[in-house]
Design an enzyme around this catalytic site. Structure first.
Site, PDB file in Angstrom:
ATOM      1  N   TYR A  35       0.843  -1.274  -0.075  1.00 61.34           N
ATOM      2  CA  TYR A  35      -0.073  -0.158   0.056  1.00 61.34           C
ATOM      3  C   TYR A  35       1.057   1.268   0.114  1.00 61.34           C
ATOM      4  O   TYR A  35       0.639   2.319  -0.443  1.00 61.34           O
ATOM      5  CB  TYR A  35      -1.071  -0.172   1.327  1.00 61.34           C
ATOM      6  CG  TYR A  35      -1.971  -0.996   0.781  1.00 61.34           C
ATOM      7  CD1 TYR A  35      -3.297  -0.668   0.120  1.00 61.34           C
ATOM      8  CD2 TYR A  35      -1.975  -2.309   1.385  1.00 61.34           C
ATOM      9  CE1 TYR A  35      -4.083  -1.562  -0.165  1.00 61.34           C
ATOM     10  CE2 TYR A  35      -2.912  -3.224   0.728  1.00 61.34           C
ATOM     11  CZ  TYR A  35      -4.184  -3.018   0.128  1.00 61.34           C
ATOM     12  OH  TYR A  35      -4.887  -3.752  -0.358  1.00 61.34           O
ATOM     13  N   HIS A  36       2.136   1.090   0.873  1.00 66.79           N
ATOM     14  CA  HIS A  36       2.851   2.219   0.702  1.00 66.79           C
ATOM     15  C   HIS A  36       3.206   2.621  -0.826  1.00 66.79           C
ATOM     16  O   HIS A  36       3.577   3.827  -1.184  1.00 66.79           O
ATOM     17  CB  HIS A  36       4.124   1.819   1.475  1.00 66.79           C
ATOM     18  CG  HIS A  36       5.182   2.981   1.492  1.00 66.79           C
ATOM     19  ND1 HIS A  36       5.183   4.078   2.133  1.00 66.79           N
ATOM     20  CD2 HIS A  36       6.481   2.979   0.760  1.00 66.79           C
ATOM     21  CE1 HIS A  36       6.348   4.730   1.747  1.00 66.79           C
ATOM     22  NE2 HIS A  36       7.119   4.261   0.786  1.00 66.79           N
TER      23      HIS A  36
END
Ligand code: CA
Length: 664
Positions: free
Chosen positions: A299-300
């Protein structure tokens, strides 16, 4: 047969609107079509600012909707003031160059209505008359992701790659089909999660670029497309998931519709809102160390993209002032994270909802960021050391997000350990503080278990989220809290030292000291103190494969016949047991496999007593390491000073930490 059927179906739906002479539609049907289409055109015209330069002919045809629709299409085909990352002018150069074999396969499947929702599952036939609510597996992700229509991207690429009109014709059909069957009416929720709406808003503007010049892209397609874009943007204005990656996808979709179609009366308001949200969220969602707050690498990485795309679009359209300088600075900091925490083979840790991925997966990103930020260290990683400059450090602390990495170097065979001890990152984060992943000699010797699945199998999702399936300490097997504290970070030339603490339970604190001795092996001292009593387990898990247990020496090792292995050995203490545990690991969504797992078990009998484990984790290439370790003196558990003696290959060495000089 199938193709001609599709053409027929396509013509049936699109030819009866007066713009192309109907061939097979009956008169009644045609009239009906013209009327409904006229109202759609009128709706669209009422949403546009017809005073925009270039729309004069559309405006003057306002009483003749069909004429106006034709003029509007001419306007968009001639328009060159709006720039987009998908550049229509480059289409001729893309012939034979832009689609992979996989894209062609996905696109050809899509021609037959064989679609993929969640990509871990096989493609599925969704009907000659497409059912966009098809849900062939119990996992809702399938139907949700079906409505992202990722296969349309492949169709767009296949179209430019082959210039075969069949892809454009079918895409135009499917686009209109989808808009008709999925109105935003509360009855098609499977299609209208806010993130899918955001993802579509972003991807549709690119698809517009791919297909706008196709003969199949008729005024009817344009009307359906733009009206749906308007519906999407208006909907996204009401959806704002603060604090998570969702909020970024929502804003991105809104921004892309607004900036690609400034002709909408509301576009400026949409753009301002989207930009405002992105500026706000980058402040809220990114720790000062650069990690996105959900603490999942995948997700980063996604968030970096969601922050950059709109910036890029604004920049190419002369609007980059919408973002302050600090915006790009924060993105650059985010881009450092995969370099700092990535493994030497270009994969990344799979803490939380993340996936190790395939070797080299971060390199293309790092290469583009090397250019964007002029970063030679990114270039070095991206080119496997062939170009650029080696990063100056080998150990990194991301103190706010609670990630720490220590490596012996930057070569593919180097040793690399990444430890996590951070705050609660929400849904995509797991209660795993203290855990770590170990990589050495090109092998993930102690990978995180991963996440396995999101939806449709709550029991197994929960299994992978348990603290006790991570390489950390538990009391009575219960999940731990997120209550991290960094006590010491002391990277050095010959040794890195890290001491973290987590108030894992209201009545028990876990302190973990990790020494990377000679940059060759790790000594871990785990201490548990507090009022809690019961079974204290120190868990470890190995790569899938055979493991050799030695109950006398309290050691466990992997048993790969070639290359690198790892030995884990906890120094014996009174009443300690070595216990085999259930081990599983998932490297791919919905797929899991067994792996060796075990714990060292000690009973904490009273409030007053603490528990301490001294463990060596030694990756090795040839012969098994044989070091022994003892604690010097009798420091109380939880003491601020600790010294150890290591005897390794006949050489005695002392290592220590001292917390007394540390500020709270
Ligand atoms: Ca995990």
């Amino acid at each position: 047969m199938k193709d001609s059927y599709m053409i027929l179906l396509f013509l049936c739906l699109f030819s009866g609107v007066g713009l192309i002479q109907p061939v097979f539609a009956g008169e009644d049907k045609q009239d009906q079509k013209v009327i409904s289409n006229s109202s759609e055109i009128s709706k669209l015209l009422s949403r546009l600012d017809l005073n925009v330069p270039g729309l004069e002919k559309v405006k003057s045809s306002i009483n003749d909707p069909l004429q106006a629709a034709g003029e509007l299409l001419k306007y968009y085909r001639a328009r060159d003031v709006v720039k987009h990352p998908v550049d229509r002018r480059s289409k001729p150069d893309m012939l034979g160059k832009c689609a992979s074999e996989k894209d062609i396969k996905v696109a050809d499947d899509a021609l037959k209505h064989i679609f993929t929702g969640q990509t871990a599952y096989p493609p599925y036939f969704c009907g000659d008359d497409i059912n966009w609510g098809t849900s062939p597996v119990p996992d809702n992700e399938w139907v949700w992701q079906l409505n992202r229509m990722d296969f349309w991207e492949s169709m767009g690429l296949a179209y430019w790659h082959t210039n075969d009109e069949k892809y454009a014709r079918e895409w135009c059909f499917q686009l209109v089909d989808w808009t008709k069957k999925n109105p935003l009416d509360g009855e098609h929720n499977y299609a209208w999660r806010s993130i899918e709406a955001g993802i579509r808003g972003y991807s549709w503007t690119g698809l517009f670029q791919r297909f706008l010049d196709a003969p199949s892209f008729t005024p009817d397609v344009l009307i359906a497309f733009l009206n749906s874009c308007h519906d999407h943007a208006a909907y996204l204005m009401t959806k704002y998931s603060k604090g998570s990656n969702w909020g970024l996808m929502e804003a991105e979709g809104l921004a892309f519709i607004a900036m690609t179609f400034p002709e909408f009366q509301d576009s400026k308001e949409w753009k301002d809102e989207a930009v405002k949200r992105l500026n706000k969220e980058i402040q809220n969602q990114v720790y000062s160390d650069g990690h996105q707050r959900e603490l999942s690498m995948d997700y980063h990485m996604g968030c970096i993209g969601w922050f950059i795309h709109t910036f890029d679009l604004a920049k190419m359209n002369g609007q980059k002032d919408a973002f302050p300088e600090s915006y790009l600075k924060i993105i650059e900091k985010m881009c450092e994270v995969p370099m700092k925490l990535g493994f030497p083979d270009g994969t990344t840790p799979q803490f939380g909802d993340s996936w190790t991925g395939t070797p080299g997966q971060i390199w293309s990103n790092l290469m583009s960021w090397a250019q964007l930020f002029n970063r030679e260290d990114f270039r070095y990683i991206a080119t496997e050391g062939k170009k650029g400059k080696k990063p100056e450090a080998t150990a990194f602390a991301l103190e706010k997000s609670g990630f720490y990495s220590m490596r012996s170097g930057w070569d593919k065979n180097d040793i690399c350990l990444v430890l996590k001890c951070g705050p609660d990152g929400g849904f995509h984060c797991q209660p795993d503080n203290g855990t770590f992943e170990l990589y050495a000699g090109g092998r993930h010797l102690m990978p995180d278990a991963g996440s396995y699945i999101y939806s449709g199998d709550p029991e197994n999702r929960a299994w992978f989220r348990q603290t006790k399936v991570h390489q950390t300490l538990t009391l009575n097997g219960a999940n731990t809290a997120y209550a991290p504290k960094l006590l010491l970070w002391k990277p050095g030339k010959d040794m890195d030292v890290l001491v973290v603490e987590n108030t894992s339970y209201l009545n028990l604190t876990h302190r973990r000291a990790m020494f990377f001795v000679d940059k060759k092996f790790f000594v871990i001292v785990d201490e548990a103190f507090g009022d809690g009593t019961g079974v204290v387990d120190l868990h470890f898990q190995l790569a899938p494969g055979k493991a050799v247990f030695d109950n006398e020496k309290f050691s466990v090792r992997t048993d790969f016949p070639d290359g690198w292995n790892v030995l884990v050995r906890s120094m014996n203490q009174k009443d300690m047991k070595l216990v085999e545990e259930e081990g599983q690991v998932s490297f791919v969504y919905t797929k899991k496999e067994p792996r060796p797992a075990f714990c060292y078990r000690v009973r904490k009998e009273t409030k007053e007593t603490g528990v301490r484990f001294v463990t060596v984790v030694a990756p090795y290439n040839e012969s098994q390491p044989k070091m022994t370790i003892r604690i010097i003196g009798k420091p109380i558990i939880g003491a601020s000073h600790l010294e150890l003696e290591i005897v390794n290959d006949g050489i005695t060495k002392r290592i220590r930490y001292d917390l007394s000089g540390q500020t709270e």
